[in-house]
Write a protein that holds these residues in place. Structure first.
Motif, PDB file in Angstrom:
ATOM      1  N   ILE A 246      12.081  11.007  -3.090  1.00 29.63           N
ATOM      2  CA  ILE A 246      12.410   9.705  -2.496  1.00 29.63           C
ATOM      3  C   ILE A 246      11.216   9.170  -1.710  1.00 29.63           C
ATOM      4  N   ILE A 247      10.542  10.016  -0.961  1.00 28.50           N
ATOM      5  CA  ILE A 247       9.394   9.564  -0.172  1.00 28.50           C
ATOM      6  C   ILE A 247       8.292   9.049  -1.081  1.00 28.50           C
ATOM      7  N   SER A 248       8.049   9.751  -2.180  1.00 23.51           N
ATOM      8  CA  SER A 248       7.015   9.292  -3.122  1.00 23.51           C
ATOM      9  C   SER A 248       7.366   7.930  -3.700  1.00 23.51           C
ATOM     10  N   MET A 249       8.636   7.751  -4.055  1.00 25.18           N
ATOM     11  CA  MET A 249       9.054   6.470  -4.619  1.00 25.18           C
ATOM     12  C   MET A 249       8.977   5.354  -3.574  1.00 25.18           C
ATOM     13  N   LEU A 250       9.425   5.643  -2.361  1.00 25.49           N
ATOM     14  CA  LEU A 250       9.399   4.621  -1.312  1.00 25.49           C
ATOM     15  C   LEU A 250       7.964   4.254  -0.924  1.00 25.49           C
ATOM     16  N   THR A 251       7.044   5.186  -1.085  1.00 26.02           N
ATOM     17  CA  THR A 251       5.641   4.856  -0.817  1.00 26.02           C
ATOM     18  C   THR A 251       5.152   3.801  -1.797  1.00 26.02           C
ATOM     19  N   ARG A 252       5.449   3.989  -3.066  1.00 28.11           N
ATOM     20  CA  ARG A 252       5.055   2.985  -4.063  1.00 28.11           C
ATOM     21  C   ARG A 252       5.780   1.669  -3.824  1.00 28.11           C
ATOM     22  N   TYR A 253       7.053   1.758  -3.447  1.00 27.67           N
ATOM     23  CA  TYR A 253       7.836   0.528  -3.210  1.00 27.67           C
ATOM     24  C   TYR A 253       7.251  -0.257  -2.043  1.00 27.67           C
ATOM     25  N   ALA A 254       6.899   0.435  -0.969  1.00 32.06           N
ATOM     26  CA  ALA A 254       6.398  -0.255   0.223  1.00 32.06           C
ATOM     27  C   ALA A 254       5.066  -0.947  -0.055  1.00 32.06           C
ATOM     28  N   ARG A 255       4.248  -0.365  -0.921  1.00 29.94           N
ATOM     29  CA  ARG A 255       2.963  -0.990  -1.217  1.00 29.94           C
ATOM     30  C   ARG A 255       3.105  -2.285  -2.004  1.00 29.94           C
ATOM     31  N   THR A 256       4.277  -2.511  -2.584  1.00 29.14           N
ATOM     32  CA  THR A 256       4.501  -3.758  -3.329  1.00 29.14           C
ATOM     33  C   THR A 256       5.283  -4.793  -2.536  1.00 29.14           C
TER      34      THR A 256
END
Length: 1050
Positions: A246-256
């Motif tokens: 989840i943290i890895s996915m949210l990192t990519r999400y936050a950058r967009t």
């Protein structure tokens, strides 16, 4: 030959023979074939297991399956037992069926044809009452890699996604990835299932569905919008590997979705402005600095992941660290430093990954890890790759202040027996000399001293590094070049010899007498030199021919003739090129005029850089970052958007559901025992002679008897419900208008009275003759039936009706909340008078049910004005996290100097110890404060019998149970001190116990009403077993930790 084969068979086959259960008899034939044990086939292998699997006894089958699973766990091949195992897939024994499914998951892909024969059995198992069987059946079904059953798998996944068990839904998320790899054309249908599972509120499902999202449709960011805040809030309670995903996915999400926080400039920046700069420009610059404001959802992600830095799982800590590195403002990234340094105490595999991440971070931000420099000192027990990484980090951390300490440390490393590490240390010294000009001379002198070292590896590496350093200041170090020329005969490492030759050729004009002599020496051994030395020899000869042709003309021709016939074609080509370039003849073209400019051109000094300089292009903590190459499946981080997208896409519309509650009708009249008790109507069932559970809060502000108010009371014996209206006028009007309904009620009550015992009827008569201050109120047809007359009762004394009412009748409402056993007087500082500019605030938990909302926790705040001026308009401002449910106190218009006032708050902590952050505001200022609840303050005490306690405890075993054995303090070994200590820690009620050595306590969480049961069992004089049963898997261990601390100390 035969002996060796026999020993091999004994080692590799004896264990399996014993485990499988076959009998081995040493016969002559077996001994004769032992020499060919690698090529022979034992056709009787596993016969005993096959017989056990085909027997009629479940015990034998179960024993056989346990042995087969043990074989698989040891890495043995048990695929030949597939036909015998698959016959038991329809067994009625639950334990046997579980083991069969475990076996089938392992071998279904290899034995697809046999597995297909059991498809119908798997489909039936998907409807099994046992959740483990349903999940195992889906797991086996998704392991059969045959395209023909894709529709069946798709249907099974959709059904499992709607299953009541979160474990089955988790398995369906795992099956999504398998089906997608089998048939990518099902992507659109799988996305629908993923979208549905993303809305799941279970922490067991969250990690698995996000993993499926990452595998199937990582580009569908729109699926995350509505679930972003939910995932952030659930993150703490998800299992550890789910947290990583989840943290890895949210990192990519936050950058967009968010703008870059790195545009934020702190007030103490190093920007310089001109003395006469205009004020207008200054204000413009200040506006640009203050223009950035972090999105609340961005802050929510950072705040909810920060506690995970204390996780025991290394992967979780590294994931949070990379999230902060890629998303957090620069002044907040430092919080990850301690956690990463803590991981250096783990195994060397963990150290390697953590050190790689630290090496990348330390290049850009040296100040983060400089206070922990001693943690990166090399130990003698470290592996070579760990030593190299620590050396890399120490070199990156070097500056003018600590370079002396680091160089002293490097002096020790050079003497290491690990030659590779010693060579790396010399390279690190060269980097320090390049980066810090103040120590360049010191480093050069130290490296020159190493040229006399007995170890040729150290000498060779020193020569290479000196060669690079001399390029920066060649005019000042001619003596060093001469010294290296003298060592040429003693150095055997090809790279070092080539470096010396390059130095002689590059600076041949500075050593005109030594360079020709070096060329003469190397010409003697030219044919036996390595290729790299030969190439540099040819270059040296060409340069000396151009600068000192009188002394080296014949020597150069000799070397060129040797190179012309060398075995290596690179040397032959280089020789021909040099000859045509420097030796004039008729065939040489115009290029010969530029020979000096080509060969003796000034060359830029090499830059000694870290090998980890360019690794920041990959996301930290990923495989691509570790191997410094883009790995398969790597998802790149996007650049920050210039303008943030619309943040309203993450808003979730809360739709109030239409509540139709099932109310049970009590045929026995209820009497109002007390008119008003804290806005709660207390009723008593006349039939069972017990006070009722109270369900509905009175909506009257005065005495209930004088106001229209509806009460829903529940008898704690028969669980009957009666809806009462306290107004006497309404009661009399309804008695006249609904006589028929009253007659039916009288009939039903008379029938129930006849069916009851005579003793009960006599007690009822005695009760009805009580003093007149207690008034009997009978339920009317309107309240009891609401337009619906039941035709059949649920039991002897229960019937039901559908009734729409604003107060829901939940399971938590059936548990009667009692008064607190202990109210702590300790108050906590909310706002200090110095910080609050005269406004001081303290808070405490009164442990009373919240009047504003049942799911809230009551908090009392004492506000004091310690200043010499009145404070106006004291109120609550912004709150976080987003969506925090808080009932604020009314605005205090004026608080005079030295005056105090106590106000009440209601906060729904959502059964979490996460702090409630808000702003305490006055007319002029705003102060950020937070209320951090202890886990024991999130409970409400409840009353229950010992039998009910045991029954509820039996429902909450396994994963819902936490226990620990402790040594209690001598003062806490009796009943009263134990109750006092438990009540101090947690707001729980005491449950009566028939055993002196067992103490029971019960409560429920204020937010969701989850039952919390605590048992303290004394064992021996000072030993006790503490057991906590609750569905809240996070709160249980936290409460257990607090109780252990309280009971262990006096």
């Amino acid at each position: 030959m035969s002996t060796n084969n026999l020993s091999y068979n004994d080692q590799g086959g004896s264990d399996s023979a014993v485990e499988v259960g076959q009998e081995t008899t040493p016969t002559s034939s077996s001994n004769a074939g032992a020499g060919f044990g690698l090529f022979s086939t034992n056709f009787k292998k596993n016969d005993d297991l096959k017989e056990m699997l085909e027997s009629n006894k479940d015990s034998l089958k179960l024993d056989a399956m346990k042995r087969i699973i043990a074989l698989i766990a040891k890495g043995k091949n048990a695929s030949e037992l597939f036909p015998a195992v698959v016959k038991n897939v329809a067994s009625k024994n639950i334990e046997l069926k579980k083991l069969v499914y475990v076996y089938l998951v392992r071998y279904a892909e290899e034995q697809q044809d046999l597995a297909l024969l059991s498809i119908s059995t798997f489909q039936r198992a998907l409807k099994d009452p046992n959740q483990l069987i349903r999940a195992s059946a889906l797991r086996v079904l998704s392991s059969i890699r045959v395209p023909i059953i894709v529709p069946i798998m798709m249907l099974a996944i959709k059904e499992a996604a709607s299953d009541m068990s979160p474990y089955v839904r988790k398995t369906s998320a795992h099956a999504i990835q398998k089906l997608y790899s089998l048939d990518p054309d099902q992507k659109e249908h799988l996305i629908e299932v993923i979208d549905k599972l993303l809305k799941d509120k279970s922490t067991l499902v969250a990690g698995s569905v996000v993993m499926a999202f990452e595998e199937v449709c990582p580009d569908r960011i729109d699926l995350i919008h509505k679930n972003y805040r939910k995932l952030c809030n659930l993150l703490v309670d998800v299992e550890e590997w789910g947290q990583v995903v989840i943290i890895s996915m949210l990192t990519r999400y936050a950058r967009t979705q968010f703008t870059s926080p790195w545009r934020e400039v702190s007030g103490g920046g190093n920007s310089e402005t001109a003395f006469y700069e205009s004020d207008e420009k200054k204000t413009e610059n200040e506006d640009e600095k203050k223009s950035y404001m972090m999105d609340p959802d961005h802050r929510l992600l950072l705040r909810n992941t920060k506690p995970l830095l204390q996780s025991r799982n290394t992967a979780v800590v590294v994931s949070v660290a990379q999230l902060y590195w890629h998303l957090a403002p620069k002044h907040e990234v430092g919080v990850i430093t301690k956690s990463l340094v803590r991981l250096l105490r783990s195994h060397r595999e963990v150290q390697y990954i953590v050190l790689q991440n630290i090496a990348t971070m330390s290049i850009q931000r040296k100040g983060m890890f400089e206070p922990y420099m001693k943690s990166f000192y090399v130990r003698s027990t470290d592996a070579t790759h760990i030593k190299s990484l620590k050396l890399e980090i120490l070199t990156s951390l070097a500056n003018e202040a600590n370079i002396s300490t680091i160089l002293r440390e490097f002096q020790t490393y050079v003497k290491s027996q690990d030659k590779e590490f010693a060579a790396g240390t010399i390279q690190a010294i060269g980097r320090c000399a390049t980066n810090i000009s103040e120590v360049t001379d010191t480093c050069l002198q130290g490296l020159v001293l190493l040229l006399s070292n007995r170890d040729e590896t150290v000498v060779a590496e020193s020569v290479v590094v000196i060669k690079k350093l001399l390029q920066t200041q060649p005019t000042q170090h001619s003596d060093i070049i001469k010294h290296m020329a003298k060592l040429f005969d003693n150095i055997a490492v090809p790279m070092a010899r080539a470096s010396i030759l390059w130095l002689m050729g590059e600076y041949c004009e500075r050593v005109p007498q030594i360079a020709p002599d070096v060329l003469r020496k190397v010409a003697k051994s030219f044919t036996s030199e390595e290729d790299i030395v030969k190439l540099q020899t040819v270059n040296l000869a060409a340069k000396l021919y151009l600068t000192n042709s009188k002394q080296t003309k014949l020597l150069t021709q000799y070397i060129l003739n040797l190179g012309k016939y060398d075995q290596n074609y690179d040397i032959r080509d280089r020789t021909r090129f040099i000859r045509q370039l420097i030796v004039p003849n008729e065939k040489s073209g115009a290029l010969g005029k530029y020979a000096r400019r080509i060969l003796l051109a000034p060359k830029p000094a090499p830059v000694l850089e870290s090998t980890y300089k360019d690794r920041d292009r990959y996301q930290l903590g990923t495989l691509s970052h570790t191997i410094n190459t883009k790995a398969s499946g790597y998802l790149e981080l996007s650049d920050w958007p210039a303008v943030a997208p619309d943040q309203s896409v993450r808003n979730v519309e809360v739709i109030e559901p239409v509540r139709i509650h099932l109310y049970l009708y009590c045929p026995f009249p209820l009497t109002i025992q007390a008119l008003h008790q804290g806005s709660v109507c207390v009723c008593q069932c006349l039939y069972h002679k017990v006070s009722c559970y109270f369900v509905s809060v009175c909506n009257a502000s005065q005495d209930c008897i004088h106001n229209r108010a509806r009460f829903v009371c529940l008898c704690r014996v028969c669980l009957c419900v009666c809806v009462l209206e306290s107004s006497s006028e309404v009661e009399s009007d309804e008695e006249k208008s609904s006589s028929q309904s009253s007659e039916e009620s009288d009939k039903s009550s008379s029938q129930s009275e006849k069916s009851s015992s005579e003793s009960d009827s006599e007690q009822k008569k005695k009760t009805t003759k009580k003093p007149p201050q207690k008034k009997t109120v009978k339920p009317t047809a309107k309240d009891r039936l609401h337009g619906f007359v039941p035709k059949k009762c649920l039991s002897r004394s229960l019937c039901f009706s559908l009734y729409t009412h604003p107060c829901p009748l939940s399971c938590a409402a059936l548990l009667q909340v009692s008064g607190p056993a202990f109210v702590p007087e300790k108050s906590h500082d909310l706002l200090h008078r110095m910080t609050g500019k005269g406004l001081s605030a303290q808070y405490q938990f009164p442990r009373q049910p919240c009047l504003y909302q049942p799911s809230m926790v009551s908090v009392q705040i004492s506000l004091t004005n310690t200043s010499d001026r009145p404070l106006e308009q004291i109120h609550i401002g912004d709150r976080s996290p987003t969506g925090l449910n808080m009932h604020c106190f009314n605005t205090i218009e004026c608080l005079l100097p030295e005056a105090s006032v106590t106000v009440s708050l209601g906060i729904d902590f959502n059964d979490s110890t996460q702090a409630a952050n808000f702003q305490l505001c006055t007319k002029e200022d705003q102060f950020s404060v937070s209320i951090q609840p202890a886990v024991g303050e999130l409970f409400l005490p409840i009353t229950m019998t010992e039998q009910d306690f045991r029954q509820e405890q039996g429902k909450r075993l396994g994963m819902n149970e936490s226990s620990a054995t402790i040594t209690m303090a001598a003062a806490n070994t009796t009943s009263q001190p134990i109750s006092r200590q438990v009540a101090t820690v947690a707001n729980l009620g005491v449950v009566p116990s028939g055993q002196d050595n067992i103490h029971r306590f019960a409560g429920k969480t204020a937010s969701t009403g989850a039952v919390v049961l605590v048992t303290v069992e004394l064992r021996g004089e000072s030993t006790a077993l503490i057991t906590i049963n609750t569905e809240k898997s996070v709160m249980g261990p936290m409460l257990l930790r607090d109780l252990k601390r309280a009971l262990a100390q006096a």
